[in-house]
Design a protein around this motif. Sequence first.
Motif, PDB file in Angstrom:
ATOM      1  N   ALA A   1       0.910  -1.323  -0.211  1.00 34.55           N
ATOM      2  CA  ALA A   1      -0.110   0.117  -0.026  1.00 34.55           C
ATOM      3  C   ALA A   1       0.937   1.211   0.023  1.00 34.55           C
ATOM      4  CB  ALA A   1      -0.919  -0.044   1.245  1.00 34.55           C
ATOM      5  N   ASP A   2       2.004   1.196   0.879  1.00 30.19           N
ATOM      6  CA  ASP A   2       2.799   2.459   0.978  1.00 30.19           C
ATOM      7  C   ASP A   2       3.502   2.855  -0.377  1.00 30.19           C
ATOM      8  OD1 ASP A   2       1.709   2.961   3.496  1.00 30.19           O
ATOM      9  OD2 ASP A   2       3.632   2.200   4.494  1.00 30.19           O
ATOM     10  N   ARG A   3       3.711   1.601  -1.082  1.00 26.27           N
ATOM     11  CA  ARG A   3       4.633   1.723  -2.401  1.00 26.27           C
ATOM     12  C   ARG A   3       3.571   2.504  -3.452  1.00 26.27           C
ATOM     13  NH1 ARG A   3       8.002  -2.999  -4.396  1.00 26.27           N
ATOM     14  NH2 ARG A   3       8.728  -1.393  -5.791  1.00 26.27           N
ATOM     15  N   CYS A   4       2.281   2.871  -3.096  1.00 23.48           N
ATOM     16  CA  CYS A   4       1.439   3.642  -4.003  1.00 23.48           C
ATOM     17  C   CYS A   4       1.548   5.119  -3.850  1.00 23.48           C
ATOM     18  CB  CYS A   4      -0.064   3.004  -3.877  1.00 23.48           C
ATOM     19  SG  CYS A   4      -0.127   1.513  -4.271  1.00 23.48           S
ATOM     20  N   ARG A   5       2.385   5.456  -2.784  1.00 23.68           N
ATOM     21  CA  ARG A   5       2.369   6.948  -2.318  1.00 23.68           C
ATOM     22  C   ARG A   5       2.875   7.826  -3.486  1.00 23.68           C
ATOM     23  NH1 ARG A   5       5.317   6.170   3.282  1.00 23.68           N
ATOM     24  NH2 ARG A   5       6.594   4.977   2.047  1.00 23.68           N
ATOM     25  N   ASN A   6       3.758   7.386  -4.393  1.00 27.40           N
ATOM     26  CA  ASN A   6       4.466   7.993  -5.285  1.00 27.40           C
ATOM     27  C   ASN A   6       3.305   8.533  -6.506  1.00 27.40           C
ATOM     28  OD1 ASN A   6       4.298   5.706  -6.188  1.00 27.40           O
ATOM     29  ND2 ASN A   6       6.150   5.804  -7.741  1.00 27.40           N
ATOM     30  N   PHE A   7       1.973   7.629  -6.420  1.00 30.54           N
ATOM     31  CA  PHE A   7       1.143   7.802  -7.377  1.00 30.54           C
ATOM     32  C   PHE A   7       0.274   9.055  -6.826  1.00 30.54           C
ATOM     33  CE2 PHE A   7       2.686   4.116  -9.380  1.00 30.54           C
ATOM     34  CZ  PHE A   7       2.475   4.393 -10.794  1.00 30.54           C
TER      35      PHE A   7
END
Lengths: 339, 622
Positions: B169-175
């Motif tokens: 989930a946290d890896r989506c923060r850049n989006f």
Amino acid sequence: MASAELPVLKASDFASDQDVRWCPGCGDYAILAQMKKVMATMGMEREKTVFVSGIGCSSRFPYYMNTYGMHSIHGRAPAFATGIKSTRPDLTVFVITGDGDALSIGGNHFMHAIRRNVDINIILFNNRIYGLTKGQYSPTSEIGKVTKSTPMGSIDNPVNPISLAIGCEAAFVARSVDVHIKHLGETLKRAAQHKGVSFVEIYQNCNVFNDGAFSYATDKAIKSDNVIEIEHGKPLIFGKNRDKGIRLNGMQPEVVELGKGITEDDLLFHDEQAPEPTLAYLLSRMRHPEFPEPIGILRAVDAPKYDQQLNDQLALAKEQKPNADIDELFNSGDTWTVE
Amino acid sequence: MSTSTEGQTESTKEVVQIEEATIRFCGDSGDGMQLAGTQLTNTSALAGNDVATFPDFPAEIRAPRGTLAGVSGFQISFASRDIFTPGEIVDAMVAMNPAALKTNLADLKRGGVLIANSDMFVKKGLEQAGYETNPLADDSLDSYQLFEVPMTKMTRLAVEGLDLTMKEADRCRNFFAMGLVFWLYGRSLDPTLRFIESKFKRLPAIAEANKRALNTGYNYGETTDAFTSSYQVEKAKLTPGTYRNMTGNELSAWGLIAAAKLSNKELFLGSYPITPASDILHELSRRKEFGIRTFQAEDEIAAVCSAIGAAYAGHMALTTSSGPGIALKGEGMGLAVMMELPMIIINVQRGGPSTGLPTKTEQSDLLQVMFGRNGECPMPVIAAKSPSDCFQTSIDAWRIAARLMTPVMILSDGYIANGSEPWRIPKFSDLEPIPISHPGPRADDDEPFMPYARDEMLARPWALPGTVGLMHRVGGLEKSDGDGNVCYDPDNHQHMIETRAKKVANAAKLIGPLEVMGPEKGKLLVLSWGGTYGSCRTAVTQLQEEGQEVAHAHIRWINPFPENLSEILSSYEHVLIPELNMGQLSLLIRNQFLINTINLNKVKGKPFAVEEIVVKARDILG
């Protein structure tokens, strides 16, 4: 219209117009003569053959052949040869190298050309000395060797070229001796016929800086006791009277005398086509004076060839994307038009 | 796919028209900042802006999370006019954690937009970055428009129900961050949504999560009261044509593909992985359908040697590397000069000496490629000036290599190799062919073949193995001119050294004159080479707009220099040479033309700021 029949070339047709400049009595002369003879016998085409060498006495070899050739830089010949063979699979490529060139400065390229199984023929002239630089010890010189650079004797553990090649899973490995001309010619022929990398170590006498380094293997009176001619499917027998053999004792080879209850069937039988390189490696560890040293073909197996696979991938890519269009490539992906 | 620029999106809030914007995403090297920057770049290019980018990342793949050493950044400038640099003063910055804020804040303009992921400004992150107090909470950021956005929480909420781990989930923060910036500059989400579809085709849950994060970021900008207005940058008036966004490394590769086809040759690349050159190897490796053979060699030496082998065998030969690798290739390149075989060597320069600054840019290999070989060993050298120019540079280099039978060195650098800009797509049929001929077969009773016979440009014939009657030997020993046989004659050696040098000098007849932007004579000439083109061009344009008497000339061919360079240099009172080294072009110019030059040198792993050149020029102009 030229005749469809190719003219038959003689060994002398493979000689270039350059004067050969090795020292008189050098073992290289015999190897050069055998190479020309083998090429003539095999009907090889001069224009389809490239000799690539590095630096050292042996590396002058290409200048004396009436073929294409490259006298490159120290130790790197296998890399040039890889570039040539990968782009031009139609050419026959030989690498001519020495013990310093292949195993010292060029050790890395030697290892990688062999493990990739590029379809080139690596012919190593091993004289166990640096000749061109006038007599320093080489990576195959024996421990204790006194030379200009080792006045108190060499303390380097020498490398065994055949063991090294087999360690890299060389698909074709052989050894011969410069003055053993019939055996040398046959060995070179087999190497040239083999598809994939072939590695041949030739014991070569440097009569100026290391004379007699291989006299145990060349001296008529004693050589039969010191070398063993190995042949596929045959037992390992040697000696002037062919009365000695090699038997396996567990994982160790041992010298035995035939008779007195020991028959040929008890001996180790050579199998050059064994899928695993274990037997070839074991044979390569037999060193003078404890053992007779094997000459002949230690290993000859078929394995995937780098150059062929590289070109196969190209063919496959072209098949998958026929009519590859450069304008299409340029206009692929997200583009936009400015009016 | 081609579109005629994707429109700006509608917003219910105030929209402020601006001419240009410079944005920087910065965060941990695992935060996906390069991806965020690339997406904004492509979208802005598709929207019709001119764009220029500057990716800036650490040499470590994953330095410990949250540390200053692990900060990765991507800067992009987009504008409604022609731009030549990715800017140096940042208008809007996204800081994903305290370390990113700490290392990047100095470049944000006073009053600029600062978007911080407030969820990361907690005790551990603040300590790792060396903050004693939370900068979001004290008054240290008062001179910026600070927006504290709980990106981690908002992203986790957005992807709820998709059965992702917390880490995923946290890896989506850049989006999420992208979505917010896209809203701020009125950018369409469509290109990024398409990218997500294709990139995560096999991972539908991840694709969905990224889409949600992107939309949530965008909607956050539109709905929250924090943002009162957004910005709009109109389309740039670029030369008509079809464009796509490309990096310098990609265009070096495509230029080589084009050059091979223009000369009816198949390309062989021998290479060993090295930053920042590896992307050329990657790009060419996946273009086998164009007859391209790539060989990942065991080392840099084998890479150049295999390429030389391919050249001897008749292929278009190439090796690619960076400074440390070029050092290892020195002996091989010398052999190629001696054997007079055509090939291309690309040096994508990085900070040196030794391992130096692998991911940072520098121009400090110029003297290395000019002189870094034993003996008198000249080689033509050309330097690309921008990401787009990498394409033409590859073609120009091969044209000279093939015509003169010589290796040619291409200099690129980390800045233009990784940087991107819109590239106007040429029609292949508009490119000038590169004719190459090979001598034909000979009978035994013909005159003997002369592998080192020379034409009017002093080039020797390129005889291909396999040709009947042309058997010949090449090598590193000195050879007699004409027949090519080994020769130790003193006069012949002198003659051959001079001949090889004259041959390289003959390239000047083929490369065309140097052009000057600005007055033909006057007070000051700014002379540049390589990747500093953009900064120098922008600085001189600015000075000219101020009414200053200053001109700009940019050299692509450094060996040989253009024939009219001497005349140009003598037309100005002062010559200023800005370089990202300690004065290497300057040394060459001083030596060849015996003039005084004024140096502007910088070796900080970063390109010039336009202002640095402007200030120096003003200084000289008085």
